[in-house]
Design a protein around this motif. Structure first.
Motif, PDB file in Angstrom:
ATOM      1  N   CYS A   1       9.364  99.219   6.723  1.00 23.92           N
ATOM      2  CA  CYS A   1       9.973  98.515   5.469  1.00 23.92           C
ATOM      3  C   CYS A   1       9.769  97.417   4.304  1.00 23.92           C
ATOM      4  CB  CYS A   1      11.074  99.680   4.562  1.00 23.92           C
ATOM      5  SG  CYS A   1      10.532 101.712   4.768  1.00 23.92           S
ATOM      6  N   GLU A   2      10.956  96.989   5.799  1.00 25.03           N
ATOM      7  CA  GLU A   2      10.895  95.421   5.112  1.00 25.03           C
ATOM      8  C   GLU A   2       9.491  95.068   5.227  1.00 25.03           C
ATOM      9  OE1 GLU A   2      14.177  93.628   7.301  1.00 25.03           O
ATOM     10  OE2 GLU A   2      15.395  94.842   6.393  1.00 25.03           O
ATOM     11  N   LYS A   3       9.248  94.591   6.349  1.00 26.41           N
ATOM     12  CA  LYS A   3       7.605  94.332   6.583  1.00 26.41           C
ATOM     13  C   LYS A   3       6.610  94.611   5.686  1.00 26.41           C
ATOM     14  CE  LYS A   3       8.020  94.934  12.145  1.00 26.41           C
ATOM     15  NZ  LYS A   3       7.544  94.550  13.393  1.00 26.41           N
ATOM     16  N   TYR A   4       6.305  96.313   4.983  1.00 26.67           N
ATOM     17  CA  TYR A   4       5.459  95.994   4.564  1.00 26.67           C
ATOM     18  C   TYR A   4       6.191  95.194   3.129  1.00 26.67           C
ATOM     19  CZ  TYR A   4       2.614 100.072   5.882  1.00 26.67           C
ATOM     20  OH  TYR A   4       1.354 100.130   6.603  1.00 26.67           O
ATOM     21  N   GLU A   5       7.411  95.660   2.533  1.00 25.05           N
ATOM     22  CA  GLU A   5       7.706  95.140   1.501  1.00 25.05           C
ATOM     23  C   GLU A   5       7.611  93.224   1.195  1.00 25.05           C
ATOM     24  OE1 GLU A   5      12.032  94.780  -1.231  1.00 25.05           O
ATOM     25  OE2 GLU A   5      11.953  95.416   0.489  1.00 25.05           O
ATOM     26  N   ASN A   6       7.745  92.683   1.965  1.00 24.82           N
ATOM     27  CA  ASN A   6       7.068  91.401   2.514  1.00 24.82           C
ATOM     28  C   ASN A   6       5.812  90.778   2.189  1.00 24.82           C
ATOM     29  OD1 ASN A   6       9.560  89.832   3.116  1.00 24.82           O
ATOM     30  ND2 ASN A   6       9.615  91.266   5.177  1.00 24.82           N
ATOM     31  N   VAL A   7       5.034  92.008   2.768  1.00 23.91           N
ATOM     32  CA  VAL A   7       3.068  91.732   2.460  1.00 23.91           C
ATOM     33  C   VAL A   7       3.076  91.987   1.781  1.00 23.91           C
ATOM     34  CG1 VAL A   7       1.128  93.345   3.477  1.00 23.91           C
ATOM     35  CG2 VAL A   7       2.780  92.216   5.216  1.00 23.91           C
ATOM     36  N   VAL A   8       3.239  93.243   1.122  1.00 23.46           N
ATOM     37  CA  VAL A   8       2.881  93.391  -0.337  1.00 23.46           C
ATOM     38  C   VAL A   8       3.648  92.781  -1.462  1.00 23.46           C
ATOM     39  CG1 VAL A   8       3.462  95.660  -2.011  1.00 23.46           C
ATOM     40  CG2 VAL A   8       2.898  96.187   0.446  1.00 23.46           C
TER      41      VAL A   8
ATOM     42  N   GLY B   1      -3.675 101.912   7.944  1.00 23.84           N
ATOM     43  CA  GLY B   1      -3.310 101.100   8.572  1.00 23.84           C
ATOM     44  C   GLY B   1      -2.200  99.828   9.370  1.00 23.84           C
ATOM     45  N   ALA B   2      -2.868  98.389  10.173  1.00 20.33           N
ATOM     46  CA  ALA B   2      -1.760  97.859  10.284  1.00 20.33           C
ATOM     47  C   ALA B   2      -1.046  97.071   8.403  1.00 20.33           C
ATOM     48  CB  ALA B   2      -2.664  96.671  11.309  1.00 20.33           C
ATOM     49  N   ILE B   3      -0.117  96.786   9.294  1.00 25.40           N
ATOM     50  CA  ILE B   3       0.807  96.040   7.970  1.00 25.40           C
ATOM     51  C   ILE B   3       0.126  95.037   8.288  1.00 25.40           C
ATOM     52  CG2 ILE B   3       3.111  95.599   7.340  1.00 25.40           C
ATOM     53  CD1 ILE B   3       3.756  97.441   8.794  1.00 25.40           C
ATOM     54  N   ASN B   4      -0.617  94.390   7.051  1.00 22.10           N
ATOM     55  CA  ASN B   4      -1.444  93.300   7.465  1.00 22.10           C
ATOM     56  C   ASN B   4      -2.609  92.796   5.801  1.00 22.10           C
ATOM     57  OD1 ASN B   4      -4.603  92.552   7.242  1.00 22.10           O
ATOM     58  ND2 ASN B   4      -3.513  90.885   9.020  1.00 22.10           N
ATOM     59  N   ASP B   5      -2.137  91.855   5.129  1.00 19.17           N
ATOM     60  CA  ASP B   5      -2.114  91.592   3.731  1.00 19.17           C
ATOM     61  C   ASP B   5      -4.066  91.694   3.731  1.00 19.17           C
ATOM     62  OD1 ASP B   5      -3.015  89.050   5.186  1.00 19.17           O
ATOM     63  OD2 ASP B   5      -2.432  88.043   3.935  1.00 19.17           O
TER      64      ASP B   5
ATOM     65  N   GLN C   1      -8.176  95.280   1.457  1.00 18.75           N
ATOM     66  CA  GLN C   1     -10.335  95.526   2.041  1.00 18.75           C
ATOM     67  C   GLN C   1     -10.351  97.327   1.826  1.00 18.75           C
ATOM     68  OE1 GLN C   1     -12.666  93.683   2.688  1.00 18.75           O
ATOM     69  NE2 GLN C   1     -14.058  95.879   2.402  1.00 18.75           N
ATOM     70  N   PHE C   2      -8.801  97.412   2.398  1.00 19.14           N
ATOM     71  CA  PHE C   2      -8.553  99.278   2.271  1.00 19.14           C
ATOM     72  C   PHE C   2      -8.664  99.880   0.552  1.00 19.14           C
ATOM     73  CE2 PHE C   2      -6.334 103.545   2.291  1.00 19.14           C
ATOM     74  CZ  PHE C   2      -7.774 104.220   3.520  1.00 19.14           C
ATOM     75  N   PHE C   3      -7.956  99.461  -0.029  1.00 18.62           N
ATOM     76  CA  PHE C   3      -8.229  99.637  -1.009  1.00 18.62           C
ATOM     77  C   PHE C   3      -8.438  99.557  -2.117  1.00 18.62           C
ATOM     78  CE2 PHE C   3      -2.937  99.890  -1.427  1.00 18.62           C
ATOM     79  CZ  PHE C   3      -3.555 100.909  -0.602  1.00 18.62           C
ATOM     80  N   SER C   4      -9.812  98.355  -1.600  1.00 16.98           N
ATOM     81  CA  SER C   4     -11.085  97.489  -2.259  1.00 16.98           C
ATOM     82  C   SER C   4     -11.805  98.854  -2.141  1.00 16.98           C
ATOM     83  CB  SER C   4     -11.552  96.408  -2.233  1.00 16.98           C
ATOM     84  OG  SER C   4     -10.627  95.502  -2.569  1.00 16.98           O
TER      85      SER C   4
ATOM     86  N   PRO D   1      -3.309 110.912   9.170  1.00 15.21           N
ATOM     87  CA  PRO D   1      -4.894 110.089   9.256  1.00 15.21           C
ATOM     88  C   PRO D   1      -5.792 109.516  10.075  1.00 15.21           C
ATOM     89  CG  PRO D   1      -3.535 109.547   7.114  1.00 15.21           C
ATOM     90  CD  PRO D   1      -2.359 109.921   8.090  1.00 15.21           C
ATOM     91  N   LYS D   2      -4.800 109.168  11.682  1.00 14.67           N
ATOM     92  CA  LYS D   2      -5.319 109.063  12.239  1.00 14.67           C
ATOM     93  C   LYS D   2      -5.289 110.486  13.393  1.00 14.67           C
ATOM     94  CE  LYS D   2      -3.413 106.291  16.489  1.00 14.67           C
ATOM     95  NZ  LYS D   2      -3.194 107.331  17.989  1.00 14.67           N
TER      96      LYS D   2
END
Length: 302
Positions: A52-59, A107-111, A116-119, A223-224
């Motif tokens: 969750c913390e990783k997601y929070e930092n990226v978002v 997907g991966a926790i990557n900005d 890209q996915f949301f766009s 999804p996977k």
């Protein structure tokens, strides 16, 4: 002295901009935001969760870009009860609500991947099928010249089905350039098709390819797992069945349905049918009487 004050103000401004983080909302605020007109990216988190913390930092890092490129607000719901509605696997979960329709990021926790996915999925990808358009769109029984179809059968009474809407949108968004992804109400507008394809319960998932049905029987609703099944897993994880031909109107018409219709229309149809039967019987009797009279005359002539 003034110089130090200016530096202090700039420093505080930097802290305000970069230290504010994602706006946190409670469930009531989130419901209010989601029922509004704007699009929303919502991050669901919980305590004692490293991912969750990783997601929070990226978002937090990409929220300005999300606002500019998608025109969506970004919020964080911590320990929210609403997560049960959108993702059976629970936190962390990152969802993009497009006019209220959610899609789950998987997907991966990557900005860059998140943006890209949301766009790519600013519009819903899942098609809604019904008994009226199923065969026309899928051409399931004739070999499917419209391509392969992965169909999710749901019902309004199925709680798990409601939790899978965002998951299924994620499947649709990931496969939309290769496979048609759709959903169908098995107890509503798609009840005849569900019966025809022997989908006995909701949620139910079938993959249609070249006139054959492949059933997704796994209870892994991610999804996977769905994507892997559609991209080839159906070959080893399911036995093909021929798609039944569409039934005709007369095949589906039953005496009970006729009586239900008559009862729903009141006494007028009964009176009409009764009159028709009486007239029909009188005509038969008249014809029989004429035939009998002719035979009698012929005998007398002889």
């Amino acid at each position: 002295m003034y110089f130090h004050k200016i530096i202090g103000i700039i420093y505080l401004g930097i802290i305000a901009v970069y230290g504010a983080g994602i706006e946190r909302v409670d469930d009531m605020d989130l419901i209010h935001i989601l029922t509004g007109e704007g699009d929303v990216v919502a991050l669901f988190t919980r305590g004692n969760c490293a991912e969750c913390e990783k997601y929070e930092n990226v978002v937090d890092k990409i929220q300005d870009e999300v606002k500019q490129s998608l025109g969506a607000s970004v919020v964080q719901a911590h320990d929210s009860n609403l997560i049960h509605i959108y993702d059976p696997s629970r936190e962390p979960a990152l969802l993009y609500f497009r006019r209220g329709i959610p899609i789950l990021y998987h997907g991966a926790i990557n900005d860059e991947e998140i943006i890209q996915f949301f766009s790519d999925n600013r519009e819903p990808a899942v098609k809604e099928l019904s008994d009226d358009n199923f065969e026309h769109l899928t051409q399931a029984s004739t070999g499917a010249t419209t391509g392969d179809w992965f169909v999710f059968f749901y019902s309004a009474e199925c709680v798990l089905c409601q939790r899978l809407y965002a998951v299924w949108e994620s499947v649709g968004g990931s496969l939309k350039r290769k496979i048609n992804v759709a959903r169908m109400n098995s107890l509503g507008a798609g009840v005849s098709t569900a019966n025809r394809l022997k989908v006995a319960e909701a949620p139910g998932f079938i993959f249609l390819r070249q006139g054959k049905i492949y059933r997704y029987s796994s209870k892994e609703y991610t999804p996977k797992a769905f994507i892997e099944f559609a991209e080839g897993g159906y070959i080893k994880n399911s036995h093909p069945e021929m798609v039944p031909k569409p039934s005709s109107f007369m095949d589906e018409l039953s005496f009970g349905q006729v009586m239900d219709y008559i009862n729903s229309q009141g006494t007028l149809p009964l009176a009409f049918i009764g009159t028709f039967i009486v007239v029909f019987l009188l005509l038969i009797i008249k014809c029989l009487f004429k035939t009998s009279s002719k035979k009698t005359v012929n005998k007398k002539d002889k």
